[in-house]
Design an enzyme around this catalytic site. Sequence first.
Site, PDB file in Angstrom:
ATOM      1  N   SER A  12       0.837  -1.197   0.000  1.00  0.00           N
ATOM      2  CA  SER A  12       0.000   0.000   0.000  1.00  0.00           C
ATOM      3  C   SER A  12       0.868   1.241   0.000  1.00  0.00           C
ATOM      4  CB  SER A  12      -0.896   0.006   1.240  1.00  0.00           C
ATOM      5  OG  SER A  12      -1.460   1.271   1.458  1.00  0.00           O
TER       6      SER A  12
ATOM      7  N   TYR B 267      -2.072   0.063  10.129  1.00  0.00           N
ATOM      8  CA  TYR B 267      -2.127  -0.471   8.765  1.00  0.00           C
ATOM      9  C   TYR B 267      -0.843  -0.155   7.999  1.00  0.00           C
ATOM     10  CZ  TYR B 267      -3.714  -1.034   3.927  1.00  0.00           C
ATOM     11  OH  TYR B 267      -3.828  -1.408   2.610  1.00  0.00           O
TER      12      TYR B 267
END
Length: 374
Positions: A199, A212
């Site tokens: 990501s 995250y």
Amino acid sequence: MDAPGGSLGWPWAGAAARALLPAALGLLCVPALGAAGALLVFSGTLLIFSAARPPAALPAAGRAVLITGSDTGIGHALAKYLDNMGFIVFAGVLNKDGPGAEELRRTCSQRLSLLQLDITNPTQVKEAYLKVSEKVQNTGLWGVVNNAGILGFPADGELLPMSTYRHCMDVNFFGAVEVSKTFLPLLRKSQGRLVNMSSMAGGIPLPKYAAYGASKAALSMFSGVMRQELSKWGVKVMNILVQPKPICSLMTVTAGIQGTSELWDKQEKDLLENLPAAVRSDYGDDYLQELKSYLVRLPAHCDADLSPVLKDVLHALLARRPHGLYTPGKGAYLPLCIFCYFPVWFYDFFISKLFSAEPVPRVLRTAEAGNGNL
């Protein structure tokens, strides 16, 4: 059939030039044009080079690929896409009887096989390995796409309970490592590809994504080390920093990863129960409530068009000389470039403007009001 790592594709020197020339031009332009002008030169040069990417060269037919997290989102779309391209797809799902699995059965070819695969369950990972090994036999497995991931509850790092940090690491990092280590013997046999869906939040710091982002940063580092170590076996490792559109408050996800409303309620309850009273008072209940509203609004901020991601995964699987790093989407590289090539204060200023509409904690609002009355 053409062997992996053939002569077609960009030579190493060309790849290095494409990576270094935009940065060099941008830095050289800083004295004359300033940071903003240099950024425009940098971006324009990158666009020119990215448009020159060569087409994928290896045939898809007969190549077996495992995809984790195929129930929804990118994994689900990727399973359909690669099946349509002629791959032999092993789609790992959390629930073989769920709606996502049922849709794959209904819409995909007979080549696609569904695997019950919770990547945090070593027993299921081993069982999946045995089933894949039995089917591919001596040909090996051409590709593993570590796609399964969770977002967690987006909130300030101080507010997140340790359970959120641990859960993100368990799924986004340790689960991907478990799958990679288990299936690497099959990849080494075929001199295949390991593709890790990371990501942009793992490449650049973004507010509300401490848990995250940290888990995805760990996955990105794992990808880099594996790329170096597995090159001697002929295995190529790619890291894909997913960002469906250039300026997105999350920059990372599509449907599926953010979870369900029931999960949000559980995560919100966990956050509140573990929050010290003084911290809760400083932030204020209205600030905490806004966090959940942000999560509910999240899908509207992300591009529903997954084609840039799917095409980059295809390129990673079939290009003779795939890139080590992909940033799908037009302009998706821009925040990463700012973070890598410009001063930290400039990057922080850039991000602060993106998040300027975010709520302010209660204590800070009170302080601002007090200063305004002076």
